[in-house]
Enzyme design. Structure first.
Site, PDB file in Angstrom:
ATOM      1  CG  ASN A 194       5.041   2.649  -9.714  1.00 46.72           C
ATOM      2  OD1 ASN A 194       5.184   1.335  -9.207  1.00 46.72           O
ATOM      3  ND2 ASN A 194       4.106   3.628  -9.293  1.00 46.72           N
TER       4      ASN A 194
ATOM      5  CG  HIS B  81      -0.264   4.621  -8.558  1.00 47.59           C
ATOM      6  ND1 HIS B  81       0.237   4.251  -7.182  1.00 47.59           N
ATOM      7  CD2 HIS B  81      -1.489   5.245  -8.376  1.00 47.59           C
ATOM      8  CE1 HIS B  81      -0.381   5.059  -6.543  1.00 47.59           C
ATOM      9  NE2 HIS B  81      -1.784   5.606  -6.902  1.00 47.59           N
TER      10      HIS B  81
ATOM     11  CB  SER C 126      -1.638   5.512 -13.817  1.00 44.67           C
ATOM     12  OG  SER C 126      -2.852   5.762 -13.780  1.00 44.67           O
TER      13      SER C 126
ATOM     14  CG  ASP D 122       2.514   6.992  -6.777  1.00 46.19           C
ATOM     15  OD1 ASP D 122       3.301   6.330  -7.253  1.00 46.19           O
ATOM     16  OD2 ASP D 122       1.881   6.944  -5.833  1.00 46.19           O
TER      17      ASP D 122
HETATM   18  C1  GAR Z   1      -0.870  -3.594  -7.401  1.00 48.87           C
HETATM   19  O1  GAR Z   1      -2.398  -3.346  -7.326  1.00 48.87           O
HETATM   20  C2  GAR Z   1      -0.105  -2.312  -7.803  1.00 48.87           C
HETATM   21  O2  GAR Z   1      -0.719  -1.564  -8.713  1.00 48.87           O
HETATM   22  C3  GAR Z   1       0.071  -1.698  -6.456  1.00 48.87           C
HETATM   23  O3  GAR Z   1       0.318  -2.823  -5.665  1.00 48.87           O
HETATM   24  C4  GAR Z   1      -0.328  -4.093  -6.267  1.00 48.87           C
HETATM   25  C5  GAR Z   1       0.654  -5.127  -6.172  1.00 48.87           C
HETATM   26  O4  GAR Z   1       0.227  -6.248  -6.645  1.00 48.87           O
HETATM   27  N1  GAR Z   1       1.056  -1.102  -6.429  1.00 48.87           N
HETATM   28  C6  GAR Z   1       1.339   0.154  -5.607  1.00 48.87           C
HETATM   29  O5  GAR Z   1       0.392   0.544  -4.858  1.00 48.87           O
HETATM   30  C7  GAR Z   1       2.416   1.067  -5.825  1.00 48.87           C
HETATM   31  N2  GAR Z   1       2.416   2.212  -4.827  1.00 48.87           N
HETATM   32  P1  GAR Z   1       1.044  -7.533  -7.116  1.00 48.87           P
HETATM   33  O6  GAR Z   1       2.119  -7.763  -6.025  1.00 48.87           O
HETATM   34  O7  GAR Z   1       0.250  -8.582  -7.157  1.00 48.87           O
HETATM   35  O8  GAR Z   1       1.680  -7.221  -8.388  1.00 48.87           O
END
Ligand code: GAR
Length: 206
Positions: A105, A107, A134, A143
Protein backbone atom coordinates in the site's frame (compact mmCIF):
# COMPACT_ATOMS: atom_id res chain seq x y z
CA UNK A 1 8.15 -10.69 -16.02
CA UNK A 2 6.45 -10.02 -12.68
CA UNK A 3 2.69 -9.53 -12.71
CA UNK A 4 1.19 -6.63 -10.75
CA UNK A 5 -2.49 -6.16 -9.89
CA UNK A 6 -3.57 -2.69 -8.76
CA UNK A 7 -6.47 -1.82 -6.45
CA UNK A 8 -7.67 1.76 -6.88
CA UNK A 9 -10.73 3.77 -5.91
CA UNK A 10 -10.07 7.17 -7.44
CA UNK A 11 -7.96 9.26 -9.75
CA UNK A 12 -5.19 6.73 -10.37
CA UNK A 13 -2.14 8.97 -10.66
CA UNK A 14 -0.05 6.36 -8.85
CA UNK A 15 -1.32 3.70 -11.25
CA UNK A 16 -0.36 6.02 -14.12
CA UNK A 17 3.15 6.38 -12.69
CA UNK A 18 3.47 2.58 -12.74
CA UNK A 19 2.15 2.38 -16.30
CA UNK A 20 4.57 5.11 -17.39
CA UNK A 21 7.55 3.43 -15.71
CA UNK A 22 6.73 0.15 -17.43
CA UNK A 23 6.35 1.89 -20.81
CA UNK A 24 9.69 3.67 -20.28
CA UNK A 25 11.47 0.41 -19.51
CA UNK A 26 12.14 1.47 -15.92
CA UNK A 27 10.07 -1.28 -14.33
CA UNK A 28 10.24 -4.86 -15.55
CA UNK A 29 6.63 -5.79 -14.86
CA UNK A 30 3.18 -5.87 -16.37
CA UNK A 31 -0.15 -4.66 -15.03
CA UNK A 32 -2.48 -7.66 -15.16
CA UNK A 33 -5.56 -5.97 -13.78
CA UNK A 34 -6.96 -2.84 -12.16
CA UNK A 35 -9.62 -3.52 -9.54
CA UNK A 36 -11.96 -0.96 -8.07
CA UNK A 37 -14.74 -0.73 -5.51
CA UNK A 38 -15.96 2.33 -7.45
CA UNK A 39 -17.21 1.44 -10.94
CA UNK A 40 -16.83 5.10 -11.98
CA UNK A 41 -13.25 5.47 -10.77
CA UNK A 42 -11.09 7.40 -13.25
CA UNK A 43 -8.25 4.97 -12.47
CA UNK A 44 -10.06 2.25 -14.43
CA UNK A 45 -9.92 4.35 -17.60
CA UNK A 46 -6.13 4.31 -17.54
CA UNK A 47 -5.98 0.69 -18.72
CA UNK A 48 -7.67 -1.20 -21.56
CA UNK A 49 -11.18 -2.50 -20.84
CA UNK A 50 -9.93 -6.09 -20.69
CA UNK A 51 -7.87 -5.22 -17.62
CA UNK A 52 -10.66 -3.49 -15.70
CA UNK A 53 -12.68 -5.01 -12.91
CA UNK A 54 -15.07 -3.21 -10.62
CA UNK A 55 -17.98 -3.89 -8.34
CA UNK A 56 -20.02 -1.62 -6.13
CA UNK A 57 -19.48 -2.59 -2.52
CA UNK A 58 -23.03 -1.46 -1.73
CA UNK A 59 -24.36 -4.43 -3.69
CA UNK A 60 -22.83 -6.88 -1.22
CA UNK A 61 -24.13 -7.91 2.17
CA UNK A 62 -20.95 -7.16 4.08
CA UNK A 63 -17.20 -6.63 3.86
CA UNK A 64 -16.37 -10.32 3.62
CA UNK A 65 -18.83 -10.88 0.77
CA UNK A 66 -17.30 -8.06 -1.26
CA UNK A 67 -13.74 -9.08 -0.42
CA UNK A 68 -14.45 -12.65 -1.54
CA UNK A 69 -15.46 -11.64 -5.07
CA UNK A 70 -12.57 -9.18 -5.22
CA UNK A 71 -10.12 -11.86 -4.09
CA UNK A 72 -11.41 -14.29 -6.70
CA UNK A 73 -11.13 -11.69 -9.47
CA UNK A 74 -7.59 -10.78 -8.41
CA UNK A 75 -6.51 -14.42 -8.10
CA UNK A 76 -7.75 -15.13 -11.61
CA UNK A 77 -5.06 -12.79 -12.95
CA UNK A 78 -2.35 -14.62 -10.97
CA UNK A 79 -0.45 -11.57 -9.77
CA UNK A 80 2.95 -11.78 -8.11
CA UNK A 81 2.27 -8.47 -6.33
CA UNK A 82 -0.92 -6.65 -5.44
CA UNK A 83 -0.68 -2.89 -4.96
CA UNK A 84 -3.19 -0.66 -3.23
CA UNK A 85 -2.81 2.70 -4.98
CA UNK A 86 -5.48 4.99 -3.61
CA UNK A 87 -7.71 2.07 -2.67
CA UNK A 88 -9.94 3.67 -0.05
CA UNK A 89 -11.83 0.65 1.24
CA UNK A 90 -10.58 -1.28 4.26
CA UNK A 91 -9.56 -4.82 3.34
CA UNK A 92 -10.71 -7.64 5.59
CA UNK A 93 -8.47 -10.16 7.29
CA UNK A 94 -9.29 -13.03 4.93
CA UNK A 95 -8.39 -11.01 1.85
CA UNK A 96 -5.13 -9.88 3.39
CA UNK A 97 -4.20 -13.35 4.65
CA UNK A 98 -4.50 -14.75 1.12
CA UNK A 99 -1.97 -12.25 -0.19
CA UNK A 100 0.29 -11.83 2.84
CA UNK A 101 3.78 -10.74 1.86
CA UNK A 102 2.66 -9.75 -1.65
CA UNK A 103 0.25 -6.94 -0.77
CA UNK A 104 1.59 -3.37 -0.75
CA UNK A 105 0.00 0.00 0.00
CA UNK A 106 1.09 3.55 -0.61
CA UNK A 107 -0.04 5.86 2.17
CA UNK A 108 0.25 9.67 2.26
CA UNK A 109 2.05 10.14 5.57
CA UNK A 110 5.28 9.27 7.32
CA UNK A 111 3.99 6.15 9.08
CA UNK A 112 3.52 5.44 11.93
CA UNK A 113 2.36 9.07 12.03
CA UNK A 114 -1.18 9.65 10.71
CA UNK A 115 -2.63 6.29 9.86
CA UNK A 116 -6.07 6.45 8.24
CA UNK A 117 -7.70 9.37 6.43
CA UNK A 118 -7.17 13.16 6.10
CA UNK A 119 -3.45 12.78 6.67
CA UNK A 120 -2.45 16.16 5.23
CA UNK A 121 -4.93 18.18 7.31
CA UNK A 122 -3.92 16.25 10.41
CA UNK A 123 -0.21 16.82 9.77
CA UNK A 124 -0.85 20.56 9.45
CA UNK A 125 -3.00 20.62 12.59
CA UNK A 126 -0.25 18.82 14.50
CA UNK A 127 2.30 21.44 13.44
CA UNK A 128 4.55 18.95 11.65
CA UNK A 129 7.59 20.44 9.96
CA UNK A 130 7.97 17.39 7.71
CA UNK A 131 5.42 15.15 6.06
CA UNK A 132 5.55 12.60 3.28
CA UNK A 133 4.54 9.18 2.03
CA UNK A 134 5.20 5.55 2.90
CA UNK A 135 5.01 2.26 1.04
CA UNK A 136 4.31 -0.65 3.37
CA UNK A 137 3.20 -4.24 3.50
CA UNK A 138 -0.49 -4.55 4.26
CA UNK A 139 -1.48 -6.32 7.46
CA UNK A 140 -4.91 -6.52 9.12
CA UNK A 141 -4.26 -3.50 11.35
CA UNK A 142 -4.90 -0.39 9.23
CA UNK A 143 -1.72 1.23 7.85
CA UNK A 144 0.35 -0.60 10.45
CA UNK A 145 2.31 -3.13 8.34
CA UNK A 146 6.10 -3.05 7.97
CA UNK A 147 7.28 0.10 6.20
CA UNK A 148 9.49 -0.50 3.16
CA UNK A 149 10.32 3.01 2.03
CA UNK A 150 9.42 6.63 2.72
CA UNK A 151 9.78 9.99 1.02
CA UNK A 152 9.88 13.21 3.02
CA UNK A 153 8.75 16.71 2.05
CA UNK A 154 8.87 19.94 4.06
CA UNK A 155 5.72 21.54 5.41
CA UNK A 156 5.89 25.17 4.29
CA UNK A 157 4.45 28.30 5.86
CA UNK A 158 1.11 29.01 4.23
CA UNK A 159 0.44 25.38 3.29
CA UNK A 160 -3.10 24.14 3.28
CA UNK A 161 -4.10 20.49 2.95
CA UNK A 162 -4.32 20.82 -0.82
CA UNK A 163 -0.88 22.33 -1.37
CA UNK A 164 0.68 19.82 1.01
CA UNK A 165 -1.11 16.92 -0.69
CA UNK A 166 0.23 18.03 -4.06
CA UNK A 167 3.80 18.19 -2.72
CA UNK A 168 3.44 14.71 -1.23
CA UNK A 169 1.87 13.26 -4.38
CA UNK A 170 4.87 14.43 -6.42
CA UNK A 171 7.16 12.26 -4.29
CA UNK A 172 4.73 9.35 -4.07
CA UNK A 173 5.22 8.45 -7.70
CA UNK A 174 9.02 7.98 -7.70
CA UNK A 175 8.82 6.38 -4.24
CA UNK A 176 6.36 3.83 -5.55
CA UNK A 177 8.42 3.02 -8.63
CA UNK A 178 11.61 2.60 -6.59
CA UNK A 179 9.81 0.23 -4.22
CA UNK A 180 8.23 -1.78 -7.02
CA UNK A 181 11.61 -2.14 -8.71
CA UNK A 182 12.89 -3.75 -5.53
CA UNK A 183 9.79 -5.94 -5.31
CA UNK A 184 9.78 -7.22 -8.88
CA UNK A 185 13.49 -7.97 -8.76
CA UNK A 186 12.77 -10.48 -6.00
CA UNK A 187 14.87 -8.60 -3.44
CA UNK A 188 12.05 -7.70 -1.07
CA UNK A 189 10.36 -9.90 1.51
CA UNK A 190 8.19 -9.47 4.59
CA UNK A 191 9.24 -11.32 7.72
CA UNK A 192 6.86 -10.45 10.53
CA UNK A 193 7.25 -6.77 11.33
CA UNK A 194 10.55 -6.63 9.46
CA UNK A 195 11.19 -5.90 5.81
CA UNK A 196 14.02 -7.93 4.32
CA UNK A 197 15.97 -6.52 1.38
CA UNK A 198 18.59 -8.77 -0.19
CA UNK A 199 18.18 -11.06 2.81
CA UNK A 200 18.98 -8.36 5.37
CA UNK A 201 16.60 -6.42 7.63
CA UNK A 202 15.85 -3.06 6.06
CA UNK A 203 14.95 -1.47 9.37
CA UNK A 204 16.23 -2.67 12.67
CA UNK A 205 13.58 -2.01 15.35
CA UNK A 206 14.94 0.20 18.12
C1 GAR B 1 -2.58 9.03 -2.87
O1 GAR B 1 -2.16 10.19 -2.24
C2 GAR B 1 -2.41 7.82 -1.96
O2 GAR B 1 -1.26 7.89 -1.16
C3 GAR B 1 -3.66 7.93 -1.11
O3 GAR B 1 -4.67 8.30 -2.01
C4 GAR B 1 -4.09 9.04 -3.08
C5 GAR B 1 -4.47 8.37 -4.37
O4 GAR B 1 -4.07 9.14 -5.47
N1 GAR B 1 -3.96 6.71 -0.46
C6 GAR B 1 -4.60 6.65 0.69
O5 GAR B 1 -4.99 7.64 1.29
C7 GAR B 1 -4.83 5.25 1.22
N2 GAR B 1 -5.42 5.30 2.51
P1 GAR B 1 -4.12 8.51 -6.93
O6 GAR B 1 -5.51 7.90 -7.09
O7 GAR B 1 -3.91 9.68 -7.83
O8 GAR B 1 -3.02 7.48 -7.03
Amino acid sequence: MRRIAVLASGRGSNLQAVLDAIAAGQLDAEIVGVFSDKPGAPALQRVPAALRWSADARDYADRDAFDAVLAAAVAERQPDWVLCAGYMRILGEAFIAGLRGRLLNIHPSLLPRFRGLRTHARALAAGEREHGASVHFVTPELDAGAVIAQAVVPVLAGDDAESLAARVLAVEHPLLIATLRLAVSGRLAERGATVMADGHPLFTPL
